[in-house]
Design an enzyme around this catalytic site. Structure first.
Site, PDB file in Angstrom:
ATOM      1  N   ASP A  22      -2.918   2.524  -6.084  1.00  0.00           N
ATOM      2  CA  ASP A  22      -1.890   2.601  -5.047  1.00  0.00           C
ATOM      3  C   ASP A  22      -1.785   1.385  -4.132  1.00  0.00           C
ATOM      4  OD1 ASP A  22      -4.355   3.114  -3.932  1.00  0.00           O
ATOM      5  OD2 ASP A  22      -3.660   4.713  -2.618  1.00  0.00           O
ATOM      6  N   GLU A  23      -2.474   0.300  -4.442  1.00  0.00           N
ATOM      7  CA  GLU A  23      -2.325  -0.883  -3.596  1.00  0.00           C
ATOM      8  C   GLU A  23      -2.622  -2.150  -4.386  1.00  0.00           C
ATOM      9  OE1 GLU A  23      -5.202  -1.609  -0.440  1.00  0.00           O
ATOM     10  OE2 GLU A  23      -6.503  -0.071  -1.282  1.00  0.00           O
ATOM     11  N   ASP A  64       0.852  -1.184   0.000  1.00  0.00           N
ATOM     12  CA  ASP A  64       0.000   0.000   0.000  1.00  0.00           C
ATOM     13  C   ASP A  64       0.893   1.241   0.000  1.00  0.00           C
ATOM     14  OD1 ASP A  64      -2.120   1.717   0.150  1.00  0.00           O
ATOM     15  OD2 ASP A  64      -2.745   1.160   2.170  1.00  0.00           O
TER      16      ASP A  64
END
Length: 374
Positions: free
Chosen positions: A118-119, A24
């Protein structure tokens, strides 16, 4: 999970344990802005619209110290942090950085399940480079991300997706947490229930009224009791309280819809208030749509009246929604079709479906808890 602590690969395989990493990025959008503009470093930054109807898409850790959070109305954020600096979102840049990061992931494994820009989850049970240690792979990935993007990432390592995701949030920012085989139930027992994915403020409040504050409290409840109090969310809660998650990492799972809902602290019925609320939800949901890189043709408006009856209206276009302005135009048209309302409402939501190319976040089913993501 290092080999000398987790057992050798043959032993892990024999027990059917996976090696899962959840990566993350730390305050991704805001961190990209601080990276690209040195004058923003060390200052409270929010990405999003700064107007009265704007919404925070992301907040730097300096801003979070003041209570600023994503999905928060910009006026609220500025009230909490008068020195907050707003930056317009640059999704073309965020996507470019995200592609760099995903290339790093795929250097180690093809089993990558992106949840957003983003993860992502990675299954490294069998990794391409033959490293064998999930912990070492996570360390290398974080080092490579920092070297190639000048950004930091946090990672969680464990034997299933639930635990890996919980672990990645444990030592943020720029942290690493490992939950080893056999330790999942004990780790979850000590967590506040608010940390469980899908349990928002309202869900946590309901649990508190029922005497549930931690994972240990939740684990004491049997499945029948949970179902009577939480409906379809019960099965997920029962497994989560015991650190159980059998979902595989799916590199090509397709999301069916992207959306969000908002439950109001006070019922609303007036046209102006409804339109203002719709604008906020448009901003929030469009942010989800862009993060999921989704393209869809059907927009659905959902309203829940004070008597808990649900009404929905949908419109399907011949071509995918082109941009936020078109999404907003269709959403406003759906609301106009149902005004004036016969009763005040306690919930409003928007969903984009008939998607092309969006990946599934594999979120657990949730009743009102799902609404608290907004």
């Amino acid at each position: 999970m290092d080999d000398d602590e987790e057992g050798n690969d043959e032993g892990e395989a024999a027990r059917g344990l996976r090696k899962i990493i959840h990566v993350d990025m730390d305050a991704f959008f805001a961190s990209v802005e601080q990276r690209d503009n040195p004058e923003l470093r060390g200052k409270p930054v929010a990405v999003g619209g700064s107007s009265g109807r704007g919404v925070v898409a992301a907040a730097s850790y300096e801003a979070r110290k003041f209570g600023v959070r994503s999905a928060m109305p910009s006026v609220t954020a500025r009230r909490l942090c008068p020195d907050l600096i707003f930056c317009k979102s640059r999704f073309d840049v965020y996507r470019e950085v995200s592609q760099q990061i995903r290339a790093i992931f795929r250097h180690h494994t093809d089993l990558v399940e992106p949840l957003s820009l983003d993860e992502a989850y990675l299954d490294v049970t069998t990794d391409k480079l033959g490293i064998g240690s999930a912990t070492r792979i996570a360390e290398l990935i974080r080092q490579e991300i920092r070297a190639k993007t000048k950004l930091t990432a946090s990672a969680g390592v464990s034997y299933n997706k639930l635990l890996a995701k919980l672990a990645s949030d444990q030592n943020k920012p720029d942290g690493l947490c490992v939950i080893r085989p056999g330790a999942g139930a004990d780790f979850v027992a000590g967590l506040p229930v608010r940390r469980f994915h899908g349990v928002g403020p309202r869900g946590a409040e309901k649990m508190s009224r029922l005497g549930i504050e931690t994972g240990a409290d939740l684990a004491e409840k049997d499945i029948a009791w949970l179902r009577s109090n939480f409906g379809s969310f019960a099965d997920y809660l029962y497994r989560a309280a015991r650190g159980i998650d059998l979902r595989p990492v799916r590199s090509s799972r397709i999301r069916k819809s992207v959306g969000g809902e908002r439950t109001f602290s006070e019922d609303i019925s007036s046209g102006p208030a409804l339109r203002d609320t719709l604008e906020t939800i448009i901003d929030i949901v469009w942010g989800y749509i862009e993060r999921a890189e989704a393209s869809g043709r059907t927009v659905t408006l959902k309203l829940k009246y004070t008597d808990f009856q649900i009404m929905s209206r949908a419109r399907t276009l011949t071509a995918p929604i082109a941009d936020k302005s078109q999404f907003a135009e269709v959403s406003r048209g759906l609301l106009d079709e149902v005004l004036p309302l016969p009763l005040p409402i306690r919930l409003m939501g928007l969903t984009l479906s008939k998607l092309e190319g969006a990946r599934d976040a594999a979120a657990p089913p949730a009743d009102d808890a799902q609404l608290n993501l907004l």
